[in-house]
Design a protein around this motif. Sequence first.
Motif, PDB file in Angstrom:
ATOM      1  N   THR A  11      -4.565   3.127  -1.516  1.00  0.00           N
ATOM      2  CA  THR A  11      -3.697   3.972  -0.688  1.00  0.00           C
ATOM      3  C   THR A  11      -3.499   5.341  -1.324  1.00  0.00           C
ATOM      4  OG1 THR A  11      -2.533   2.024   0.171  1.00  0.00           O
ATOM      5  CG2 THR A  11      -1.421   4.156   0.380  1.00  0.00           C
ATOM      6  N   ILE A  12      -3.273   5.358  -2.641  1.00  0.00           N
ATOM      7  CA  ILE A  12      -3.084   6.636  -3.346  1.00  0.00           C
ATOM      8  C   ILE A  12      -4.378   7.438  -3.343  1.00  0.00           C
ATOM      9  CG2 ILE A  12      -2.580   7.664  -5.597  1.00  0.00           C
ATOM     10  CD1 ILE A  12      -0.782   5.147  -6.083  1.00  0.00           C
ATOM     11  N   ALA A  13      -5.497   6.764  -3.595  1.00  0.00           N
ATOM     12  CA  ALA A  13      -6.786   7.446  -3.589  1.00  0.00           C
ATOM     13  C   ALA A  13      -7.073   8.041  -2.216  1.00  0.00           C
ATOM     14  CB  ALA A  13      -7.900   6.478  -4.002  1.00  0.00           C
ATOM     15  N   LYS A  14      -6.739   7.304  -1.152  1.00  0.00           N
ATOM     16  CA  LYS A  14      -6.960   7.802   0.206  1.00  0.00           C
ATOM     17  C   LYS A  14      -6.138   9.056   0.473  1.00  0.00           C
ATOM     18  CE  LYS A  14      -6.654   6.489   5.078  1.00  0.00           C
ATOM     19  NZ  LYS A  14      -6.311   5.409   6.047  1.00  0.00           N
ATOM     20  N   ASP A  15      -4.875   9.059   0.028  1.00  0.00           N
ATOM     21  CA  ASP A  15      -4.013  10.215   0.245  1.00  0.00           C
ATOM     22  C   ASP A  15      -4.548  11.445  -0.491  1.00  0.00           C
ATOM     23  OD1 ASP A  15      -1.557  11.524   1.180  1.00  0.00           O
ATOM     24  OD2 ASP A  15      -0.999  11.533  -0.941  1.00  0.00           O
ATOM     25  N   LEU A  16      -4.923  11.268  -1.752  1.00  0.00           N
ATOM     26  CA  LEU A  16      -5.459  12.396  -2.522  1.00  0.00           C
ATOM     27  C   LEU A  16      -6.801  12.845  -1.954  1.00  0.00           C
ATOM     28  CD1 LEU A  16      -4.578  11.197  -6.137  1.00  0.00           C
ATOM     29  CD2 LEU A  16      -3.535  13.101  -4.893  1.00  0.00           C
ATOM     30  N   ARG A  17      -7.614  11.889  -1.512  1.00  0.00           N
ATOM     31  CA  ARG A  17      -8.911  12.220  -0.918  1.00  0.00           C
ATOM     32  C   ARG A  17      -8.738  13.082   0.329  1.00  0.00           C
ATOM     33  NH1 ARG A  17     -10.285   7.466   0.200  1.00  0.00           N
ATOM     34  NH2 ARG A  17     -11.283   6.951  -1.795  1.00  0.00           N
ATOM     35  N   THR A  18      -7.763  12.714   1.143  1.00  0.00           N
ATOM     36  CA  THR A  18      -7.493  13.489   2.357  1.00  0.00           C
ATOM     37  C   THR A  18      -7.045  14.898   2.017  1.00  0.00           C
ATOM     38  OG1 THR A  18      -6.885  11.489   3.586  1.00  0.00           O
ATOM     39  CG2 THR A  18      -6.090  13.587   4.454  1.00  0.00           C
TER      40      THR A  18
END
Length: 235
Positions: A11-18
Amino acid sequence: MTTTVPTLRDTIAKDLRTQITTGHLKPGTRLPSEPKLAAHYKVSTPTIRQALALLQAEGLIEKTHGKGNFVRPTLRRITYTSGARIPFTPDLQTTIRTATLRARGHIRTLLKVPPNTPLTEFHCTTYEGETPRSVARIYVPRDLAPAAHLGSCTWPGGRNADWVKAQETVTARLPTPEEATTLRISPTRTVLTITSVAINSTGRVIEAVLLALPSDAADAVFTTHPTPKEREMDR
């Protein structure tokens, strides 16, 4: 049907990726420290490190020792063309180092030479600006090295060498520690490796090339020419 629940790391990786892909976090931006990110997302520091490791493996961020994590510049894809030693475009610059050594192990097997045969090694690193894009080690039997075009890492066996074909093997794998250091990439970021041997008209292997490129920013193009017999069969 089983539904997979995203982990905190994902979830954190997805947010930073976005944030990176939408331009909210621009290339060169330094991310907050791991403790600050942990406080922001209300998770432990190890969880933050796991999320950052995912982004490093994807080539979105890079970690500089003692400085922190930074958003990587967006790199254009470069293309390796079958039969070349390294990718070549006018925008790439190459540094070359040479060394002398004896044939042993895997290199001796590739070159099909007796143990301890004298070799010349060419270590070639290509750069786009200050960013490393590929690293290659080229091995040539010492008795052939004077005939090679030593100022170039581009042409198999040298610009005027008597080579008639190249046999190439393509593999995707994790980088060796040396490749990761030279290319300035995460040890978990996949590289595309091409092992090539050039063969002359007598069947002698005249050089072996070990090339590695970050796989998320490189393509390999191979062209096949049908033999006269194959062309005749297609008619």
